[in-house]
Design an enzyme around this catalytic site. Structure first.
Site, mmCIF file in Angstrom:
data_model
loop_
_atom_site.group_PDB
_atom_site.id
_atom_site.type_symbol
_atom_site.label_atom_id
_atom_site.label_comp_id
_atom_site.label_asym_id
_atom_site.label_seq_id
_atom_site.Cartn_x
_atom_site.Cartn_y
_atom_site.Cartn_z
ATOM 1 N N ASP A 57 -88.075 -47.761 -16.054
ATOM 2 C CA ASP A 57 -88.057 -46.362 -15.619
ATOM 3 C C ASP A 57 -87.598 -45.519 -16.803
ATOM 4 O O ASP A 57 -87.023 -46.026 -17.769
ATOM 5 C CB ASP A 57 -87.151 -46.193 -14.389
ATOM 6 N N ASP A 112 -91.076 -38.035 -15.462
ATOM 7 C CA ASP A 112 -91.477 -37.093 -14.411
ATOM 8 C C ASP A 112 -90.265 -36.303 -13.936
ATOM 9 O O ASP A 112 -89.127 -36.676 -14.220
ATOM 10 C CB ASP A 112 -92.086 -37.860 -13.227
ATOM 11 N N CYS A 120 -76.830 -64.814 9.439
ATOM 12 C CA CYS A 120 -77.873 -65.095 8.450
ATOM 13 C C CYS A 120 -77.669 -66.527 7.967
ATOM 14 O O CYS A 120 -76.544 -67.028 7.970
ATOM 15 C CB CYS A 120 -77.733 -64.093 7.302
ATOM 16 N N CYS A 160 -78.898 -67.661 4.864
ATOM 17 C CA CYS A 160 -79.230 -67.763 3.445
ATOM 18 C C CYS A 160 -78.225 -68.698 2.769
ATOM 19 O O CYS A 160 -77.193 -69.031 3.354
ATOM 20 C CB CYS A 160 -79.252 -66.373 2.800
ATOM 21 N N CYS A 211 -74.663 -67.299 3.046
ATOM 22 C CA CYS A 211 -74.055 -67.252 4.377
ATOM 23 C C CYS A 211 -73.883 -68.638 4.979
ATOM 24 O O CYS A 211 -73.080 -68.814 5.893
ATOM 25 C CB CYS A 211 -74.877 -66.364 5.303
HETATM 26 N N1 GUN Z 1 -86.265 -43.403 -9.188
HETATM 27 C C1 GUN Z 1 -86.066 -42.895 -7.941
HETATM 28 N N2 GUN Z 1 -86.845 -41.795 -7.750
HETATM 29 C C2 GUN Z 1 -87.556 -41.610 -8.878
HETATM 30 C C3 GUN Z 1 -88.541 -40.649 -9.277
HETATM 31 O O1 GUN Z 1 -88.906 -39.730 -8.534
HETATM 32 N N3 GUN Z 1 -89.067 -40.802 -10.545
HETATM 33 C C4 GUN Z 1 -88.674 -41.805 -11.374
HETATM 34 N N4 GUN Z 1 -89.247 -41.887 -12.571
HETATM 35 N N5 GUN Z 1 -87.756 -42.713 -11.017
HETATM 36 C C5 GUN Z 1 -87.210 -42.617 -9.789
HETATM 37 ZN ZN ZN Z 2 -77.037 -64.301 4.090
#
Ligand code: GUN
Ligand code: ZN
Length: 490
Positions: free
Chosen positions: A89, A124, A274, A276, A279
């Site tokens: 990201d 963005d 759970c 897993c 757990c």
């Molecule tokens: N992570 C959570 N929401 C967003 C978003 O709107 N854009 C980006 N790039 N990362 C995010």
């Molecule tokens: Zn669990």
């Protein structure tokens, strides 16, 4: 080369294969967020939970000189210590939360490319829900400019185009349309974290649908910030393929224990519901003491739910799964209802034959299959004497009285008129409904009876409508009288 190949489908959900520079992954899948600053569960360790791909934040790496140098020297995968594909990201989320991002779109994209990200994300601008329209428009224009710029920068890695537009459906549609024109490898729906946090799931349905209706159907779609498993069935049913989860770690930090239908405070647990590996090997008290154990449990259940979703796509029972899961919270039930408003669209892409149709309450009456059935009523050719009856065949045999008719239809909730010949076909002939059928199913059935009569009402057709006690007093019987001789069974 096809980057994304769809293998199975149900509703708008699909199981697909996405090729990345670090190998193929199967979708839908969840990418755990790994933070190179604090890797309590290492990137490679994510494999054991079922992770096929990771996501990290390029901006966090970029702004720390030692991490930046290491990433540039050795590459992103060596920095994280894993050869799994990694999406990066851009720092947009930091931008929306803290507004102190000191990097340009160009810089952060170049950086993602140089460190060998598998899927790059431009910078963005996430506009929050219910923003002023003018702000949403201005943010969107800037976002779109950055998307265009990104397309010119990224060539060897996959690139995500991000849909924004706040809660304005038309802006979401426009955003998706313009992204599709530019062309990306992955499309991401952004700006929805506040909706997820406030459980505004019905609005989330509108946003996903506005985006999906204008994005290419053969490309994967990522729902940014949706890491809680309770939303997976619905989001996958609407066509989302990729999810990221910081939730497993954030909830663990807040001492919260994730389940497929909600979150529990670990301090409230007397038992662990759970099985897993965590757990089944540790006590409640040990979980109360350890954020790491909680984070591991949260990952196990998150991946478990995704496998349940995938299996239900293969079985084509995703609707039933959504129906069950959306009963966990009123806001999820609202979302399920909102999804039925898009049945006509979903019907277009949904598989025509499935396993037995289970009627599970009033939202089932609005299912795409029911709408499809109504849309096909005009295919019946009928003339002469036509009996429509709410009384099923007795011992599988047509009675002497029924034989006097040229056509025989059984009125089956929620579908409506079902001719004798379709008794074995999906969906109308392969449906299971409760004995105590609800009013919604009866209403939709009678609406379809009326629809058939409207379509086929000519001077050569004589309709007789025969009903039994269960249908007495239904307000639509009066309307049926305008087309048919209505009789009540003894
Ligand atoms: N992570 C959570 N929401 C967003 C978003 O709107 N854009 C980006 N790039 N990362 C995010
Ligand atoms: Zn669990």
């Amino acid at each position: 080369m096809i980057e994304f190949e769809i293998r199975h489908k149900d509703l708008m959900g699909r199981i697909g294969r996405l090729r990345t520079p670090h190998g193929s992954i199967e979708t839908p899948t969840i990418m755990p967020v790994v933070n190179p600053n604090l890797m309590t569960i290492g990137a490679e360790a994510m494999k054991k939970f079922g992770a096929e791909m990771l996501i990290t934040n390029a901006y966090i790496i970029y702004r720390k000189p030692d991490l930046r140098a290491e990433a540039l020297n050795k590459g992103l995968h060596a920095l994280l210590g894993s050869e799994l594909p990694v999406m990066t990201d851009s720092g947009s989320y930091q931008l929306s939360e803290y507004e102190d991002v000191e990097v340009s779109n160009w810089e952060i994209l170049e950086f993602q490319q140089r460190i060998g990200s598998d899927i790059c994300v431009p910078l963005d601008i996430p506009t929050p829900p219910r923003a002023e329209r003018e702000r949403a428009r201005t943010d969107l224009e800037e976002t779109m400019q950055r998307m265009c710029e990104a397309r010119g920068i990224i060539s060897h890695n996959l690139l995500a185009g991000v849909v924004q537009g706040s809660t304005f459906v038309d802006l979401r549609e426009e955003s998706a349309t313009r992204l599709a024109e530019i062309g990306f490898d992955v499309y991401a729906i952004g700006g929805v974290v506040p909706l997820l946090e406030s459980y505004t799931f019905a609005q989330l349905v509108d946003i996903i649908m506005a985006s999906k209706m204008h994005l290419p159907l053969n490309a994967p779609v990522h729902l940014f910030g949706a890491g809680h498993p309770m939303i997976f069935p619905l989001a996958v049913a609407l066509g989302c393929d990729l999810f990221d989860s910081a939730a497993y770690a954030l909830y663990a930090k807040g001492k919260r224990y994730i389940t497929s239908d909600g979150t529990k405070k670990v301090e409230d647990l007397l038992y662990l519901p759970c099985s897993c590996p965590v757990c089944s090997s540790f006590s409640v008290n040990e979980l109360k003491e350890s954020v790491d154990l909680l984070a591991s449990h949260n990952l196990w259940v998150t991946f478990e739910e995704m496998r349940i979703v995938k299996q239900s796509i293969v079985e084509r029972s995703l609707w039933e799964l959504c129906d069950r899961r959306c009963r966990a919270y009123p806001a999820l039930l609202d979302a399920l209802k909102q999804m039925t408003k898009y049945s006509a669209w979903i019907e277009h892409y949904d598989a025509v034959t499935k396993h037995t149709f289970f009627y599970l309450g009033e939202s089932s009456a609005q299912r795409p299959e029911v709408l499809r059935y109504a849309n096909r009523l005009n295919r019946f050719t009928i003339s002469g004497k036509v009996l429509l009856t709410t009384i099923p065949l007795s011992h599988g045999k047509v009675s002497a009285e029924q034989e006097q008719f040229d056509h025989l239809f059984f009125v089956k909730p929620p579908f409506g008129p079902c001719p004798l010949g379709l008794e074995e076909s999906y969906p109308v002939g392969q449906s299971e409904i409760p004995v105590a059928v609800d009013d919604e199913a009866k209403t939709v059935a009678l609406q379809n009876v009326i629809k058939l009569m409207e379509l086929k009402s000519t001077s050569t057709v004589n309709f007789v409508f025969l009903y039994d006690r269960g249908w007495e007093g239904h307000p639509l019987l009066d309307e049926i009288r305008t087309y048919a001789e209505v009789r009540k069974a003894e």
